[in-house]
Design a protein around this motif. Sequence first.
Motif, PDB file in Angstrom:
ATOM      1  N   ARG A  63      -3.344  -0.597  -5.738  1.00 37.88           N
ATOM      2  CA  ARG A  63      -2.726  -1.923  -5.698  1.00 37.88           C
ATOM      3  C   ARG A  63      -3.335  -2.827  -6.775  1.00 37.88           C
ATOM      4  N   ALA A  65       0.828  -1.208   0.000  1.00 41.94           N
ATOM      5  CA  ALA A  65       0.000   0.000   0.000  1.00 41.94           C
ATOM      6  C   ALA A  65       0.862   1.258   0.000  1.00 41.94           C
ATOM      7  N   SER A  87      -6.196   3.303  -2.837  1.00 40.38           N
ATOM      8  CA  SER A  87      -4.927   2.642  -3.142  1.00 40.38           C
ATOM      9  C   SER A  87      -4.954   1.993  -4.516  1.00 40.38           C
TER      10      SER A  87
END
Length: 463
Positions: free
Chosen positions: A420, A359, A418
């Motif tokens: 990701r 993260a 985030s």
Amino acid sequence: MRPVLLIDFGSTYTKLTAVDLDGEALLGTAAAYTTVQTDISDGLREGLARLEERTGKLDYLQTYACSSAAGGLRMIASGLVPELTSEAAKLASLGAGAKIVGLYSFELTEDDLEDIQAARPDIFLLVGGTDGGNQECILHNARMLASLPPAFPIVVAGNRVAARACQRILAGHEVHVCPNVMPKFGVLQIEPTQSKIREIFLNRIVQAKGLSQVTDLLSGILMPTPSAVLQAMELLAKGCEGELGIGDLVAVDVGGATTDVYSMADGMPEQMNTVYKGLPEPFSKRTVEGDIGMRYSIRGIVEAAGLPRVSQLSGLSQDRVEALVDMLRANTDRLPNGDRELENLDYALASLAVETAVARHAGTMEETYTLMGQTFVQSGKNLTNVRQIVVTGGSLIHAERVAEIARHALYSTAQPASLRPKEADIWVDRTYILAAMGLLAAHEPQTALRIMKKELEKHGYQK
């Protein structure tokens, strides 16, 4: 058979890997305690004896090594603006395989000089200003550094107009001048500086770390260990002539003290209504979370994730988590060894180390509104479409639920901003060969890539 020996002198263990170039196969691996406090060759000889038990006696064609022993490559960097030249210096240092022990912005102070001396860096990276831009800051910092004893090399990679003046100011110190890491606003040029840092590591730092004692056994110590892993990951992602890579990837190495994250991806915005903020990210990027580790930095995981989250994932009460964390922090060599409570706690800690580190490594997306309507602002790397995650580190490769741990690198609605990866296959470095394959990649990239494809344990994506 054409055997080659690859050695990773780690801070705790010296890891050895034997490969056969003809068969493009792993012959065996072994490890022994790194004995840097006494004679590093003692640990090497013990490791060689253990390896020979598995492979038999071999006459190696070449022997290559990397090292993170005795603290690895310790660097301090200073720049002008935190978000620009200081960040460029940080990216250059981490990409060269260094551990950053100090990062400064603007003008150095006398207090900063005291901290720099106490930190005892291996290299100092001095940057600041675009070419033709601000000169005062880098010249001031050169004068401040000139007042220190010449205990470490200084790499000057800032405003080209001031570079030679900095070199003259620092007369008496070992100085290397490189092209500016940020020659224009928002433009990165870090590769020449990274090459120089690795060259200094080879020519000077190897001696300082005590590795000169074993150079007669080696064909060459090529690079710091993180740099070798970075090279392996770039090869695995991109491939080479005659062998395809697996595509863009994120790699996570969870250690006892730190967690390293590597990403091989462009990471730029993919939608028209997205504005990019900050410096462009390099395709090959490494970050280090110095407060996230399974033993020495165990408290950092708990503080980052929160005690309730550790308790929830481990199935242990918060009081029991606190007690076990204190015990592990005091006994850093303690392994679960069948203790179900410790196994469950290590599962939770490793999962949260992966989640937190990835993260921090990945970029973020913020929603805003302008006169043109809805707009998104991206900071850092967009990794949402990365489809491969590689994991390594003792706490992961020996874990029963390693794929579950690795999937904590994926996007979660709990952190909607985030960037990701959203879904990915998991590749596990069970045989701990990534650094070795990075070493081999410098000479035999096809062989290194094919061995990684064979040896990494793949777990397909699960919804």
